[in-house]
Design an enzyme around this catalytic site. Sequence first.
Site, PDB file in Angstrom:
ATOM      1  N   GLY A   1       0.783  -1.222   0.000  1.00  0.00           N
ATOM      2  CA  GLY A   1       0.000   0.000   0.000  1.00  0.00           C
ATOM      3  C   GLY A   1       0.817   1.275   0.000  1.00  0.00           C
ATOM      4  O   GLY A   1       0.319   2.335  -0.380  1.00  0.00           O
ATOM      5  N   ASP A   2       2.064   1.207   0.417  1.00  0.00           N
ATOM      6  CA  ASP A   2       2.961   2.365   0.393  1.00  0.00           C
ATOM      7  C   ASP A   2       4.385   1.862   0.196  1.00  0.00           C
ATOM      8  O   ASP A   2       5.281   2.128   0.992  1.00  0.00           O
ATOM      9  CB  ASP A   2       2.838   3.163   1.693  1.00  0.00           C
ATOM     10  CG  ASP A   2       3.526   4.525   1.614  1.00  0.00           C
ATOM     11  OD1 ASP A   2       3.843   4.966   0.487  1.00  0.00           O
ATOM     12  OD2 ASP A   2       3.739   5.146   2.671  1.00  0.00           O
ATOM     13  N   LEU A   3       4.576   1.129  -0.899  1.00  0.00           N
ATOM     14  CA  LEU A   3       5.849   0.444  -1.140  1.00  0.00           C
ATOM     15  C   LEU A   3       6.866   1.430  -1.708  1.00  0.00           C
ATOM     16  O   LEU A   3       7.202   1.404  -2.888  1.00  0.00           O
ATOM     17  CB  LEU A   3       5.652  -0.741  -2.084  1.00  0.00           C
ATOM     18  CG  LEU A   3       6.841  -1.706  -2.174  1.00  0.00           C
ATOM     19  CD1 LEU A   3       7.089  -2.387  -0.838  1.00  0.00           C
ATOM     20  CD2 LEU A   3       6.617  -2.742  -3.261  1.00  0.00           C
ATOM     21  N   CYS A   4       7.339   2.305  -0.851  1.00  0.00           N
ATOM     22  CA  CYS A   4       8.325   3.312  -1.207  1.00  0.00           C
ATOM     23  C   CYS A   4       9.682   2.926  -0.622  1.00  0.00           C
ATOM     24  O   CYS A   4       9.753   2.166   0.345  1.00  0.00           O
ATOM     25  CB  CYS A   4       7.894   4.675  -0.677  1.00  0.00           C
ATOM     26  SG  CYS A   4       6.309   5.236  -1.351  1.00  0.00           S
TER      27      CYS A   4
END
Length: 268
Positions: free
Chosen positions: A187-190
């Site tokens: 969901g927030d693969l940064c």
Amino acid sequence: MDDSTLRRKYPHHEWHAVNEGDSGAFVYQLTGGPEPQPELYAKIAPRAPENSAFDLSGEADRLEWLHRHGIPVPRVVERGADDTAAWLVTEAVPGVAAAEEWPEHQRFAVVEAMAELARALHELPVEDCPSDRRLDAAVAEARRNVAEGLVDLDDLQEERAGWTGDQLLAELDRTRPEKEDLVVCHGDLCPNNVLLDPGTCRVTGVIDVGRLGVADRHADIALAARELEIDEDPWFGPAYAERFLERYGAHRVDKEKLAFYQLLDEFF
């Protein structure tokens, strides 16, 4: 609950603020505890936060679920809530964030490790995943965020600078994909949320899993590719984003979906 209550439970640690209370959530690094107690992180947020990513009870559920499935995540030390606030204490995980300025000879290995992590997450079983981030749910939340003034219109990507919330929603509706290729997404693969061993470039930890859930695989790969391409981390760039997509599997990548999910992220 304020942090003083939790501080009394960890009196031998030094507390260092990590953020400034984004969306009402506070994160602290706890160091210097009695041996052999590891370094800890404590999060405190409203019990019913405006931003679903700061639902700490849900984040604890996601961490425990990922741990059961063999993904390296912080171990939950303590979780709880009272009438006004929730808290989550976890062990720190070792490693260096992928977003750091890695030696040039290691940078392709770093983005390849991120791609392998994405593939590992996307192979997890969707049936018992503790959260739903399908488009019906995500778009509904995007609409609520616009209605409640929670979208930061001063922090849009360059191509959408100056847009209103209504313009963003209209484009979201116009470009929404007809079908979803559903997997378990971070969901927030940064790069900031992926930690690696500085010697081997293998993933040692995944953090900030508050948006983990069942979603189209492009929800992850779109954000990872965007963050590797833009110049906030100037040691990366387009060639590294392309290597990430190649390692993940270029045949699985839909360029229109990449653009859509990068747009969707503007709302969160």
